[in-house]
Design an enzyme around this catalytic site. Structure first.
Site, PDB file in Angstrom:
ATOM      1  N   ILE A  53       0.810  -1.225   0.000  1.00  0.00           N
ATOM      2  CA  ILE A  53       0.000   0.000   0.000  1.00  0.00           C
ATOM      3  C   ILE A  53       0.842   1.272   0.000  1.00  0.00           C
ATOM      4  O   ILE A  53       0.323   2.353  -0.293  1.00  0.00           O
ATOM      5  CB  ILE A  53      -0.978   0.031   1.188  1.00  0.00           C
ATOM      6  CG1 ILE A  53      -0.247  -0.134   2.526  1.00  0.00           C
ATOM      7  CG2 ILE A  53      -2.049  -1.041   1.019  1.00  0.00           C
ATOM      8  CD1 ILE A  53      -1.174  -0.017   3.740  1.00  0.00           C
ATOM      9  N   GLY A  90       8.436   3.825   0.532  1.00  0.00           N
ATOM     10  CA  GLY A  90       9.278   4.996   0.702  1.00  0.00           C
ATOM     11  C   GLY A  90      10.736   4.622   0.557  1.00  0.00           C
ATOM     12  O   GLY A  90      11.088   3.498   0.200  1.00  0.00           O
ATOM     13  N   GLY A  91      11.594   5.601   0.873  1.00  0.00           N
ATOM     14  CA  GLY A  91      13.018   5.362   0.730  1.00  0.00           C
ATOM     15  C   GLY A  91      13.563   4.396   1.753  1.00  0.00           C
ATOM     16  O   GLY A  91      14.599   3.768   1.531  1.00  0.00           O
ATOM     17  N   MET A  92      12.874   4.264   2.880  1.00  0.00           N
ATOM     18  CA  MET A  92      13.403   3.446   3.958  1.00  0.00           C
ATOM     19  C   MET A  92      12.616   2.168   4.202  1.00  0.00           C
ATOM     20  O   MET A  92      13.153   1.201   4.737  1.00  0.00           O
ATOM     21  CB  MET A  92      13.424   4.280   5.246  1.00  0.00           C
ATOM     22  CG  MET A  92      14.029   3.594   6.456  1.00  0.00           C
ATOM     23  SD  MET A  92      14.075   4.683   7.890  1.00  0.00           S
ATOM     24  CE  MET A  92      14.425   3.487   9.183  1.00  0.00           C
ATOM     25  N   ALA A  93      11.343   2.128   3.828  1.00  0.00           N
ATOM     26  CA  ALA A  93      10.516   0.966   4.152  1.00  0.00           C
ATOM     27  C   ALA A  93       9.364   0.831   3.173  1.00  0.00           C
ATOM     28  O   ALA A  93       9.016   1.776   2.459  1.00  0.00           O
ATOM     29  CB  ALA A  93       9.986   1.082   5.579  1.00  0.00           C
ATOM     30  N   VAL A 111       5.250  -0.556   3.055  1.00  0.00           N
ATOM     31  CA  VAL A 111       4.115  -0.846   3.933  1.00  0.00           C
ATOM     32  C   VAL A 111       3.123  -1.725   3.185  1.00  0.00           C
ATOM     33  O   VAL A 111       2.778  -1.458   2.022  1.00  0.00           O
ATOM     34  CB  VAL A 111       3.421   0.443   4.407  1.00  0.00           C
ATOM     35  CG1 VAL A 111       2.257   0.110   5.345  1.00  0.00           C
ATOM     36  CG2 VAL A 111       4.425   1.358   5.109  1.00  0.00           C
ATOM     37  N   LYS A 143       4.910  -2.399   8.303  1.00  0.00           N
ATOM     38  CA  LYS A 143       6.044  -1.673   7.721  1.00  0.00           C
ATOM     39  C   LYS A 143       7.261  -2.591   7.756  1.00  0.00           C
ATOM     40  O   LYS A 143       7.688  -3.053   8.815  1.00  0.00           O
ATOM     41  CB  LYS A 143       6.328  -0.390   8.504  1.00  0.00           C
ATOM     42  CG  LYS A 143       7.501   0.408   7.908  1.00  0.00           C
ATOM     43  CD  LYS A 143       8.059   1.428   8.877  1.00  0.00           C
ATOM     44  CE  LYS A 143       7.137   2.584   9.067  1.00  0.00           C
ATOM     45  NZ  LYS A 143       7.806   3.677   9.831  1.00  0.00           N
ATOM     46  N   ASP A 146       9.929  14.625  11.338  1.00  0.00           N
ATOM     47  CA  ASP A 146       9.559  14.402   9.928  1.00  0.00           C
ATOM     48  C   ASP A 146       8.047  14.522   9.797  1.00  0.00           C
ATOM     49  O   ASP A 146       7.379  13.670   9.210  1.00  0.00           O
ATOM     50  CB  ASP A 146      10.044  13.040   9.444  1.00  0.00           C
ATOM     51  CG  ASP A 146      10.013  12.924   7.916  1.00  0.00           C
ATOM     52  OD1 ASP A 146      10.024  13.979   7.244  1.00  0.00           O
ATOM     53  OD2 ASP A 146       9.983  11.802   7.400  1.00  0.00           O
TER      54      ASP A 146
END
Length: 243
Positions: free
Chosen positions: A18, A21-24, A26, A41, A134
């Site tokens: 769904i 992102g750059g780090m994870a 989901v 995540k 953030d």
């Protein structure tokens, strides 16, 4: 289709991706033991070799465990699947505030509801000495009945404990970053309040306060440029709406 769709992570069956992102990444999943939808995540395997990312991930779990609030997204569980750490959270069908503002400016009633709920969640986090760092529309989730939930404390910082993982890098999202986030000084909850102002501007106008071709250009605009006059974009905003 994601390679993980249809797989099981313990008692959780992955249904679909769904967000990414750059780090994870989901996923929506089903918790088979009680039959409820959850969001998972998952940190990519290549990040597990970087102690910085693992520390940030573990800190997010620790911080969220401390933040029990009606408008902060609850975390149910965490673990590790095939060398990929994951966090299990409540699943919100309404998407994010980012999804909402992409469709255009919001009405005053919507904005007041979001601001009241998110401000209360942010105030609670600050009262426990936690800075989000953030804070942006993508980290504000929308429930089915108009409720909002503050999420993603991956960059959060306990204000009484100096962070040793930032190094010389600048962490955050440029469109919502305060000028002090570009410098070496100690950060306070004011950085979240600044980001909140940028979010409110976007809710009223449908656009971020400063735009530039590059991330560094946006950061410099926050430092050097005056705040745009919201009435130039939306004349019906009350005078109190000008940042």
């Amino acid at each position: 289709m994601s390679a993980l769709e249809g797989q099981d992570l313990g008692q959780y069956q992955i249904i679909e991706q769904i967000a990414k992102g750059g780090m994870a990444t989901v996923y929506r999943a089903t918790q088979s033991s009680i039959g409820r939808n959850v969001a998972i995540k998952l940190l990519p395997r290549n990040f597990t070799h970087d102690d910085t990312f693992i520390e940030r991930f573990n800190r997010e779990v620790e911080i969220i465990a401390q933040l029990q609030h009606p408008h902060i997204l609850p975390v149910y569980d965490y673990g590790n699947f095939d060398d990929m750490p994951y966090i299990v959270m409540a699943y919100m069908r309404g998407g994010t505030l980012e999804d909402r503002v992409k469709s255009g400016a919001m009405n005053v009633h919507e904005i007041k509801r979001v601001c009241k709920q998110v401000a209360d969640a942010l105030d609670f986090a600050h009262s426990t000495n936690i800075i989000h760092r953030d804070f942006k529309p993508a980290n504000i989730l929308m429930g089915e009945r108009g409720n909002t939930y503050l999420a993603d404390f991956g960059l959060a910082k306990l204000t009484e404990v100096a962070s040793n993982i930032t190094g010389a890098s600048i962490l955050g999202t440029p469109a919502y970053m305060s000028p002090e986030q570009t410098g070496p000084g100690e950060l306070t909850g004011a950085v979240d309040i600044y980001a909140f102002g940028a979010i409110i501007f976007q809710m009223f106008t449908g656009q971020i306060p400063f735009e530039a071709p590059t991330a560094s250009g946006i950061l410099m605009a926050h430092v050097m440029n005056p705040v745009p006059n919201i009435h130039d974009l939306r004349p019906d905003v009350p005078d109190a709406g000008q940042l």
